[in-house]
Design a protein around this motif. Structure first.
Motif, mmCIF file in Angstrom:
data_model
loop_
_atom_site.group_PDB
_atom_site.id
_atom_site.type_symbol
_atom_site.label_atom_id
_atom_site.label_comp_id
_atom_site.label_asym_id
_atom_site.label_seq_id
_atom_site.Cartn_x
_atom_site.Cartn_y
_atom_site.Cartn_z
ATOM 1 N N GLN A 235 0.824 -1.206 0.000
ATOM 2 C CA GLN A 235 0.000 0.000 0.000
ATOM 3 C C GLN A 235 0.861 1.261 0.000
ATOM 4 O O GLN A 235 0.548 2.252 -0.668
ATOM 5 N N LYS A 236 1.968 1.230 0.737
ATOM 6 C CA LYS A 236 2.902 2.365 0.730
ATOM 7 C C LYS A 236 3.501 2.563 -0.659
ATOM 8 O O LYS A 236 3.655 3.694 -1.143
ATOM 9 N N TYR A 237 3.848 1.452 -1.295
ATOM 10 C CA TYR A 237 4.431 1.511 -2.640
ATOM 11 C C TYR A 237 3.432 2.108 -3.630
ATOM 12 O O TYR A 237 3.790 2.968 -4.452
ATOM 13 N N GLN A 238 2.165 1.671 -3.548
ATOM 14 C CA GLN A 238 1.147 2.204 -4.451
ATOM 15 C C GLN A 238 0.962 3.704 -4.237
ATOM 16 O O GLN A 238 0.799 4.472 -5.194
ATOM 17 N N ALA A 240 3.231 5.780 -3.034
ATOM 18 C CA ALA A 240 4.439 6.454 -3.520
ATOM 19 C C ALA A 240 4.370 6.651 -5.032
ATOM 20 O O ALA A 240 4.690 7.733 -5.546
ATOM 21 N N LYS A 241 3.953 5.613 -5.763
ATOM 22 C CA LYS A 241 3.853 5.727 -7.224
ATOM 23 C C LYS A 241 2.830 6.785 -7.619
ATOM 24 O O LYS A 241 3.066 7.566 -8.555
ATOM 25 N N MET A 242 1.708 6.805 -6.902
ATOM 26 C CA MET A 242 0.679 7.794 -7.218
ATOM 27 C C MET A 242 1.202 9.210 -7.005
ATOM 28 O O MET A 242 1.050 10.085 -7.860
ATOM 29 N N LEU A 243 1.859 9.441 -5.863
ATOM 30 C CA LEU A 243 2.359 10.779 -5.553
ATOM 31 C C LEU A 243 3.473 11.209 -6.506
ATOM 32 O O LEU A 243 3.576 12.396 -6.860
ATOM 33 N N LEU A 244 4.296 10.271 -6.924
ATOM 34 C CA LEU A 244 5.370 10.606 -7.871
ATOM 35 C C LEU A 244 4.803 10.998 -9.232
ATOM 36 O O LEU A 244 5.491 11.633 -10.031
ATOM 37 N N LEU A 258 5.069 9.975 2.870
ATOM 38 C CA LEU A 258 5.145 8.544 3.171
ATOM 39 C C LEU A 258 5.681 8.293 4.582
ATOM 40 O O LEU A 258 5.861 7.149 4.985
ATOM 41 N N GLY A 259 5.962 9.376 5.311
ATOM 42 C CA GLY A 259 6.433 9.231 6.684
ATOM 43 C C GLY A 259 7.885 8.805 6.805
ATOM 44 O O GLY A 259 8.311 8.328 7.872
ATOM 45 N N ALA A 260 8.664 8.946 5.730
ATOM 46 C CA ALA A 260 10.078 8.559 5.770
ATOM 47 C C ALA A 260 10.880 9.547 6.600
ATOM 48 O O ALA A 260 10.580 10.748 6.620
ATOM 49 N N ALA A 261 11.911 9.051 7.249
ATOM 50 C CA ALA A 261 12.740 9.912 8.103
ATOM 51 C C ALA A 261 13.437 10.979 7.276
ATOM 52 O O ALA A 261 13.583 12.121 7.716
ATOM 53 N N ASP A 262 13.884 10.619 6.092
ATOM 54 C CA ASP A 262 14.525 11.589 5.195
ATOM 55 C C ASP A 262 14.495 11.042 3.776
ATOM 56 O O ASP A 262 14.033 9.915 3.525
ATOM 57 N N LYS A 272 13.940 -0.735 -3.220
ATOM 58 C CA LYS A 272 13.612 -2.118 -2.848
ATOM 59 C C LYS A 272 12.277 -2.536 -3.458
ATOM 60 O O LYS A 272 12.098 -3.670 -3.901
ATOM 61 N N TRP A 273 11.318 -1.596 -3.472
ATOM 62 C CA TRP A 273 10.000 -1.887 -4.026
ATOM 63 C C TRP A 273 10.046 -2.036 -5.542
ATOM 64 O O TRP A 273 9.520 -2.986 -6.100
#
Length: 301
Positions: A235-238, A240-244, A258-262, A272-273
């Motif tokens: 779900q995070k990957y999907q 991320a693709k949408m936002l990109l 996506l809540g990533a630290a940086d 990785k995805w």
């Protein structure tokens, strides 16, 4: 007045791998394995035995089909020590949790005998995929597209047939397990949507509906064939693709949502995805089509 008819948004995400037709000698066997995808096994001639770990073995012959559910440890072998056997198999995965749960509940890990329509449809699509794969008239891209069409038509048949024919088949899981898993999936989707505001764990998901983490994990995997952690990552990957796909967001903005630290953490995770970096993925996205009207110009999403 002209009636307005809404056309549904469609994003096809079929993954197929490991497909082949193979004729093997008597005594052949393939090592114990499991996959995070379905495996369709269709016997053309001879007989095959599939051994499921901690469960009964099944033997099936010409025209019979077995759809092995994700995460199932199994071993395939020629049932005969002397005679040849020919089979077609391919592994496939898709986004629809509803169809996944129904496949696992009503069709997976059972012999679909050659006299059933589902086995016949399965054999037809398997043979068509093999035929397309050796086509000398189609381009490589056309072959892939035609195979996708064949698989999508097969999945549409499965969806419709499961609506009509599962009343007399006992499911591998209870209605309560299906309901709980559906609730877990809905909460995960909601929390991933809100992840830019706060991060979450699977423990948080289970607390939301008042169940233990262990029960939630086992039930979700039983119903959908994948772990809840795998589903959260997907779900995070999907997302991320949408936002990109929105160029008004920088890659740093996407990482934040996506809540990533940086940015570095997000870039490593995205690679990785997808196997490529976020910037490489963005370059591959097809240009958006522009829609013009008498009042404004905008993007057609």
């Amino acid at each position: 007045m002209t009636q307005f008819i809404s056309i549904p948004v469609i994003e096809s995400n079929i993954y197929m791998f490991g497909g082949h037709q193979h004729t093997v000698q008597g005594g052949w066997s393939f090592f114990e394995q499991k996959h995070q995808a379905f495996e369709l096994m269709c016997v053309i001639s001879g007989h095959q035995t599939t051994e499921f770990k901690n469960a009964n073995s099944i033997t099936y012959g010409p025209g019979d089909v077995v759809i092995i559910s994700p995460g199932t440890v199994h071993l395939n072998r020629n049932a005969s020590a002397t005679d040849e056997m020919t089979y077609i198999c391919f592994h496939f995965d898709f986004d629809s949790l509803r169809l996944k749960s129904r496949l696992i509940g009503y069709l997976a890990n059972r012999v679909l005998t050659s006299d059933t329509l589902t086995a016949q449809k399965s054999e037809q699509v398997a043979k068509k995929i093999v035929s397309l794969s050796v086509s000398e008239t189609l381009s490589a891209e056309a072959i892939k597209l035609e195979i996708q069409i064949a698989v999508l038509q097969f999945m549409a048949y499965l969806e419709e047939s499961l609506d009509n024919d599962n009343g007399h088949i006992e499911s591998h899981f209870t209605d309560q397990e299906a309901k709980t898993s559906q609730e877990i999936a809905t909460i995960i989707q909601k929390m991933v949507e809100q992840i830019g505001d706060r991060t979450f764990t699977f423990h948080d998901v289970c607390n939301e509906i008042g169940i233990s983490k262990g029960y939630g994990y086992r039930t979700f995997k039983k119903v959908y064939g994948v772990t809840p952690l795998h589903y959260i990552e997907d779900q995070k990957y999907q997302k991320a693709k949408m936002l990109l796909g929105y160029y008004n967001y920088s890659i740093e903005d996407v990482a934040d949502k996506l809540g990533a630290a940086d940015l570095s953490v997000f870039s490593k995770q995205f690679k990785k995805w997808a196997g490529i970096t976020p910037s490489q993925y963005r370059k591959q996205i097809t240009k958006k089509r522009t829609v013009k009207s008498s009042k404004e110009t905008g993007y057609f999403e």
